[in-house]
Enzyme design. Structure first.
Site, PDB file in Angstrom:
ATOM      1  N   GLY A 179       0.810  -1.243   0.002  1.00 23.90           N
ATOM      2  CA  GLY A 179      -0.065  -0.034   0.134  1.00 23.90           C
ATOM      3  C   GLY A 179       0.797   1.204   0.059  1.00 23.90           C
ATOM      4  NE  ARG A 187      -3.922  -2.406   0.944  1.00 23.85           N
ATOM      5  CZ  ARG A 187      -4.523  -3.478   0.664  1.00 23.85           C
ATOM      6  NH1 ARG A 187      -5.370  -3.766  -0.327  1.00 23.85           N
ATOM      7  NH2 ARG A 187      -3.837  -4.703   1.032  1.00 23.85           N
ATOM      8  CG  ASN A 206       5.176  -7.069  10.213  1.00 20.07           C
ATOM      9  OD1 ASN A 206       6.084  -7.097  10.792  1.00 20.07           O
ATOM     10  ND2 ASN A 206       5.524  -6.942   8.976  1.00 20.07           N
ATOM     11  CB  CYS A 250      -4.566  -2.777   6.405  1.00 16.23           C
ATOM     12  SG  CYS A 250      -3.746  -1.231   6.897  1.00 16.23           S
ATOM     13  CB  CYS A 252     -11.831 -14.306  13.649  1.00 20.50           C
ATOM     14  SG  CYS A 252     -10.075 -15.281  14.010  1.00 20.50           S
TER      15      CYS A 252
END
Ligand code: ZN
Length: 390
Positions: free
Chosen positions: A50, A82, A140, A197, A348
């Protein structure tokens, strides 16, 4: 505070280069001297993602002579929202090579050096050493501390940026002239506390806002013009359209650039930052099922409660049939509503947040609760391939 130029000027510019850079050459603060310094500059960009996309494209267009690209990932369709240095025909090809093709298309006078390897404490000093300045576009924490520490040890400026949803931050860290990243953030956040992100999303155009600030600072440092963003944190809010600068002071107690440093060489940054908390690792041990095992439980008509611990926007994109949505942060408030008489299965996106939530449930006495390894992503890859992966 203006600093002297970081880079000596190249001997000359060719006629073609003079034509190409004419809009720079007529700016008095850049001029021939500044453009020759850019030509001689070696900038390393960590991550062709990005932030790295706009950074590499503008560094190339500006005429930075040597660009290093660190990336070992391949282009995925979900990057194209992006990561504008890559295109449709680059999907499934290495990002570093795709970025190199784009740079060559923008400016053939730029030399590109590819580093298609994971940066870690065994290779970082060697990879960073030949460059004048480092631009970090990763998201990270382990890599940020690694790059910061390597830059402090090598005495190099570290141009840092960070993005999340509509919020961006940028700064220049350079221990010889101001604070380093550890002066601002002495400790990494607890694992699982700061969403990436990939988990929380990012507005694509935010990458351009922050990536262009990073390039702007790099050019200023190389040419020794203007006031570098040193000792200051730029905070950008795209929704309110507001840029603010916050002072960052050098911390005399900083672990690496303070008076009595405790970090004198590169350390194990994965261990330092962790990816999952100890509590989550303990909770998941022996209480983890696979997506296929979950599918079998459903097929066998087992009585259990399936809980999705992601955010509502993620649930809307894709979910496992029969799931109840309780976002991870809401679980402590909903403990009294959860059944004591049947098993609870959590999932999740990838299994990190569900392991954290599992630790909360186990701590509240739900001993038979489990979570799904790999989350809904594993479900979409292994059980129902018609579902999207985001
Ligand atoms: Zn420091």
């Amino acid at each position: 505070m203006t600093l002297p130029p970081l880079v000596e000027p190249a001997a000359d510019l060719s006629v073609d280069e003079i034509r190409r850079y004419s809009r720079h050459l007529i700016i008095p603060d850049v001029a021939m001297d500044g453009q020759k310094r850019l030509k001689n500059a070696k900038v390393l960009v960590i991550g062709a993602g990005g932030l790295g996309s706009p950074a590499l494209m503008y560094l190339a267009a500006a005429g930075v002579g040597t660009l290093g690209i660190v990336d070992f990932d391949v282009v995925d369709e979900s990057n194209l929202q992006r990561q504008i240095i890559h295109g449709v025909s680059d999907i499934d090809t290495p990002k570093a090579e795709s970025a190199q093709r784009s740079v060559a298309e923008i400016n053939p006078y730029v030399q590109v050096v590819l580093h298609q390897e994971r940066l870690d404490s065994s290779n970082a000093l060697e990879v960073l050493a030949p460059y004048d300045l480092i631009i970090d576009g990763t998201d990270n924490f382990a890599t940020r501390y690694l790059v910061n520490d390597a830059c402090v040890l090598l005495g190099k400026p570290y141009v840092w940026g960070s993005i999340y949803r509509f919020d961006g931050q940028a700064s220049v860290f350079w221990a010889e002239h101001g604070p380093c990243y550890r002066c601002l953030y002495p400790d990494p956040p607890p694992p699982g506390m700061v969403p990436s992100c990939a988990e929380g999303g990012v507005l694509g155009v935010l990458c351009a806002s922050i990536g262009s600030i990073q390039v702007n600072e790099a050019i200023k440092l190389i040419d020794g013009i203007g006031e570098p963003l040193l000792g200051e944190l730029m905070v950008y809010d795209a929704l309110d359209m507001e840029y603010r600068k916050i002072k960052v002071r050098k911390d005399p107690e900083c672990a690496i650039c303070g008076k009595n440093p405790t970090v004198t060489e590169l350390i194990d940054y994965e261990e330092f930052c962790g990816t999952v908390s100890d509590a989550a690792v303990q909770a998941a041990a022996g209480s983890t099922i696979t997506a296929s095992e979950l599918a079998a439980m459903q097929k066998d008509g087992k009585d259990f409660l399936l809980v999705d611990v992601r955010e509502p926007a993620e649930f809307e994109i894709v979910s496992i049939p029969g799931a109840t949505l309780i976002p991870k942060g809401d679980i402590p408030a909903h403990l009294s509503e959860l059944p004591q008489d049947k098993p609870i299965v959590l999932y999740c996106k990838t299994g990190i947040r569900s392991a954290e939530a599992l630790a909360t449930l186990k701590g509240a006495g739900f001993a038979s609760a489990t979570h799904v390894q790999g989350g809904v992503t594993a479900w979409a890859n292994q059980v129902d391939k018609s579902l999207p992966v985001y």
